[in-house]
Design a protein around this motif. Sequence first.
Motif, PDB file in Angstrom:
ATOM      1  N   CYS A 166      81.963  51.616   4.275  1.00  0.00           N
ATOM      2  CA  CYS A 166      83.396  51.588   4.559  1.00  0.00           C
ATOM      3  C   CYS A 166      83.768  52.801   5.408  1.00  0.00           C
ATOM      4  O   CYS A 166      83.337  53.928   5.131  1.00  0.00           O
ATOM      5  N   ALA A 167      84.586  52.602   6.441  1.00  0.00           N
ATOM      6  CA  ALA A 167      84.955  53.696   7.334  1.00  0.00           C
ATOM      7  C   ALA A 167      85.831  54.740   6.650  1.00  0.00           C
ATOM      8  O   ALA A 167      85.876  55.889   7.087  1.00  0.00           O
ATOM      9  N   MET A 168      86.494  54.365   5.565  1.00  0.00           N
ATOM     10  CA  MET A 168      87.376  55.301   4.865  1.00  0.00           C
ATOM     11  C   MET A 168      86.680  56.050   3.741  1.00  0.00           C
ATOM     12  O   MET A 168      86.789  57.272   3.632  1.00  0.00           O
ATOM     13  N   CYS A 169      85.947  55.324   2.887  1.00  0.00           N
ATOM     14  CA  CYS A 169      85.444  55.937   1.644  1.00  0.00           C
ATOM     15  C   CYS A 169      83.923  55.943   1.527  1.00  0.00           C
ATOM     16  O   CYS A 169      83.392  56.397   0.515  1.00  0.00           O
ATOM     17  N   SER A 170      83.212  55.421   2.512  1.00  0.00           N
ATOM     18  CA  SER A 170      81.740  55.369   2.513  1.00  0.00           C
ATOM     19  C   SER A 170      81.154  54.380   1.511  1.00  0.00           C
ATOM     20  O   SER A 170      79.938  54.292   1.376  1.00  0.00           O
ATOM     21  N   ALA A 171      82.002  53.649   0.778  1.00  0.00           N
ATOM     22  CA  ALA A 171      81.478  52.678  -0.189  1.00  0.00           C
ATOM     23  C   ALA A 171      80.594  51.673   0.536  1.00  0.00           C
ATOM     24  O   ALA A 171      80.939  51.177   1.613  1.00  0.00           O
ATOM     25  N   SER A 172      79.449  51.383  -0.041  1.00  0.00           N
ATOM     26  CA  SER A 172      78.501  50.463   0.604  1.00  0.00           C
ATOM     27  C   SER A 172      78.191  49.265  -0.279  1.00  0.00           C
ATOM     28  O   SER A 172      77.174  48.604  -0.105  1.00  0.00           O
ATOM     29  N   THR A 173      79.055  48.991  -1.232  1.00  0.00           N
ATOM     30  CA  THR A 173      78.878  47.813  -2.082  1.00  0.00           C
ATOM     31  C   THR A 173      79.974  46.805  -1.761  1.00  0.00           C
ATOM     32  O   THR A 173      81.115  47.182  -1.497  1.00  0.00           O
ATOM     33  N   GLY A 174      79.622  45.548  -1.759  1.00  0.00           N
ATOM     34  CA  GLY A 174      80.599  44.509  -1.475  1.00  0.00           C
ATOM     35  C   GLY A 174      80.746  44.261   0.014  1.00  0.00           C
ATOM     36  O   GLY A 174      80.164  44.941   0.858  1.00  0.00           O
ATOM     37  N   ARG A 175      81.537  43.271   0.332  1.00  0.00           N
ATOM     38  CA  ARG A 175      81.726  42.849   1.717  1.00  0.00           C
ATOM     39  C   ARG A 175      82.768  43.707   2.415  1.00  0.00           C
ATOM     40  O   ARG A 175      83.804  44.046   1.834  1.00  0.00           O
ATOM     41  N   LEU A 176      82.501  44.088   3.649  1.00  0.00           N
ATOM     42  CA  LEU A 176      83.466  44.843   4.433  1.00  0.00           C
ATOM     43  C   LEU A 176      84.396  43.879   5.164  1.00  0.00           C
ATOM     44  O   LEU A 176      83.968  42.842   5.666  1.00  0.00           O
ATOM     45  N   LEU A 177      85.662  44.234   5.224  1.00  0.00           N
ATOM     46  CA  LEU A 177      86.666  43.405   5.870  1.00  0.00           C
ATOM     47  C   LEU A 177      87.042  43.998   7.218  1.00  0.00           C
ATOM     48  O   LEU A 177      87.010  45.216   7.411  1.00  0.00           O
ATOM     49  N   VAL A 178      87.399  43.127   8.155  1.00  0.00           N
ATOM     50  CA  VAL A 178      87.800  43.581   9.486  1.00  0.00           C
ATOM     51  C   VAL A 178      89.258  44.016   9.445  1.00  0.00           C
ATOM     52  O   VAL A 178      90.160  43.213   9.211  1.00  0.00           O
ATOM     53  N   ASP A 179      89.482  45.305   9.654  1.00  0.00           N
ATOM     54  CA  ASP A 179      90.843  45.842   9.687  1.00  0.00           C
ATOM     55  C   ASP A 179      91.342  45.811  11.126  1.00  0.00           C
ATOM     56  O   ASP A 179      90.589  46.094  12.061  1.00  0.00           O
ATOM     57  N   HIS A 180      92.613  45.460  11.308  1.00  0.00           N
ATOM     58  CA  HIS A 180      93.174  45.417  12.655  1.00  0.00           C
ATOM     59  C   HIS A 180      94.639  45.812  12.632  1.00  0.00           C
ATOM     60  O   HIS A 180      95.291  45.792  11.591  1.00  0.00           O
ATOM     61  N   CYS A 181      95.134  46.213  13.793  1.00  0.00           N
ATOM     62  CA  CYS A 181      96.537  46.560  13.927  1.00  0.00           C
ATOM     63  C   CYS A 181      97.358  45.272  13.908  1.00  0.00           C
ATOM     64  O   CYS A 181      97.143  44.376  14.729  1.00  0.00           O
ATOM     65  N   HIS A 182      98.308  45.188  12.993  1.00  0.00           N
ATOM     66  CA  HIS A 182      99.086  43.959  12.850  1.00  0.00           C
ATOM     67  C   HIS A 182     100.161  43.813  13.924  1.00  0.00           C
ATOM     68  O   HIS A 182     100.792  42.766  14.015  1.00  0.00           O
ATOM     69  N   LYS A 183     100.335  44.841  14.754  1.00  0.00           N
ATOM     70  CA  LYS A 183     101.339  44.731  15.815  1.00  0.00           C
ATOM     71  C   LYS A 183     100.727  44.256  17.116  1.00  0.00           C
ATOM     72  O   LYS A 183     101.263  43.356  17.775  1.00  0.00           O
ATOM     73  N   ILE A 184      99.587  44.847  17.512  1.00  0.00           N
ATOM     74  CA  ILE A 184      98.986  44.469  18.794  1.00  0.00           C
ATOM     75  C   ILE A 184      97.713  43.649  18.620  1.00  0.00           C
ATOM     76  O   ILE A 184      97.164  43.146  19.585  1.00  0.00           O
ATOM     77  N   GLY A 185      97.218  43.531  17.379  1.00  0.00           N
ATOM     78  CA  GLY A 185      96.099  42.641  17.108  1.00  0.00           C
ATOM     79  C   GLY A 185      94.719  43.187  17.377  1.00  0.00           C
ATOM     80  O   GLY A 185      93.743  42.458  17.226  1.00  0.00           O
ATOM     81  N   LEU A 186      94.595  44.450  17.777  1.00  0.00           N
ATOM     82  CA  LEU A 186      93.278  44.998  18.075  1.00  0.00           C
ATOM     83  C   LEU A 186      92.525  45.397  16.803  1.00  0.00           C
ATOM     84  O   LEU A 186      93.111  45.953  15.874  1.00  0.00           O
ATOM     85  N   VAL A 187      91.236  45.103  16.796  1.00  0.00           N
ATOM     86  CA  VAL A 187      90.379  45.479  15.673  1.00  0.00           C
ATOM     87  C   VAL A 187      90.263  46.995  15.620  1.00  0.00           C
ATOM     88  O   VAL A 187      90.122  47.666  16.652  1.00  0.00           O
ATOM     89  N   ARG A 188      90.333  47.556  14.392  1.00  0.00           N
ATOM     90  CA  ARG A 188      90.215  49.003  14.233  1.00  0.00           C
ATOM     91  C   ARG A 188      88.881  49.410  13.632  1.00  0.00           C
ATOM     92  O   ARG A 188      88.270  50.388  14.033  1.00  0.00           O
TER      93      ARG A 188
END
Length: 219
Positions: free
Chosen positions: A111-133
Amino acid sequence: MTRELKEIPRCGRPKANGQPCMRRGGPCSEHRTAEEVRASLEWAQQEVKRRDTVEREWLGATTQGRPTFVQAALLDQQGIPSCHVWQIPAGEVPRHLSAIEALRRWQAGACAMCSASTGRLLVDHCHKIGLVRGLLCASCNTAEGLGSAPAFVAYRERPPAVMLSVEEQYGSVWDGHDGDADRQTGERNAAHVDAAEALFSGITSRFRPNCRSDRRVDE
């Protein structure tokens, strides 16, 4: 928008009734010879090896020496997302990788925030312009939408996609992705997030009540 098909060749080989096969993409699976099938398989196997080599050379040792989950929690208290202390590949992203694929290779399940490496990672994106973060664990993905803690602010200002200099729109134009509709959806989502943030503020340390509560425009 419609797909451009005029330059995609048709199979053209005769069917049982003598008429040419009109399937697109060159010789179709029904009309390929055994030699052509074997050649295609060999090419695919070699291409997989080539791409794997290119990706390993691009990544180098950048996926090593990252903070643990506990260490990332301490960084979070200082307003630093875990990914901001990761090594960044020196070369350009391999051309065969999309932005999300490049993020998956580089983040390597963390995980880009907490380094957790268990479970599935989700695609985070800006909800205003739609770009993947970037890619976040389920917990951080939820908290990111509700929190204004310094670490989340820093993450939004310089997400993994920016760190790798890649850009990709969340969703697909072929699925009816529309910029104006996205902006309207983003405005509605922002209103929902503001309401939820007001309701749940202070429940966990991630939603620190002593942090500024004003939301960034690009959330």
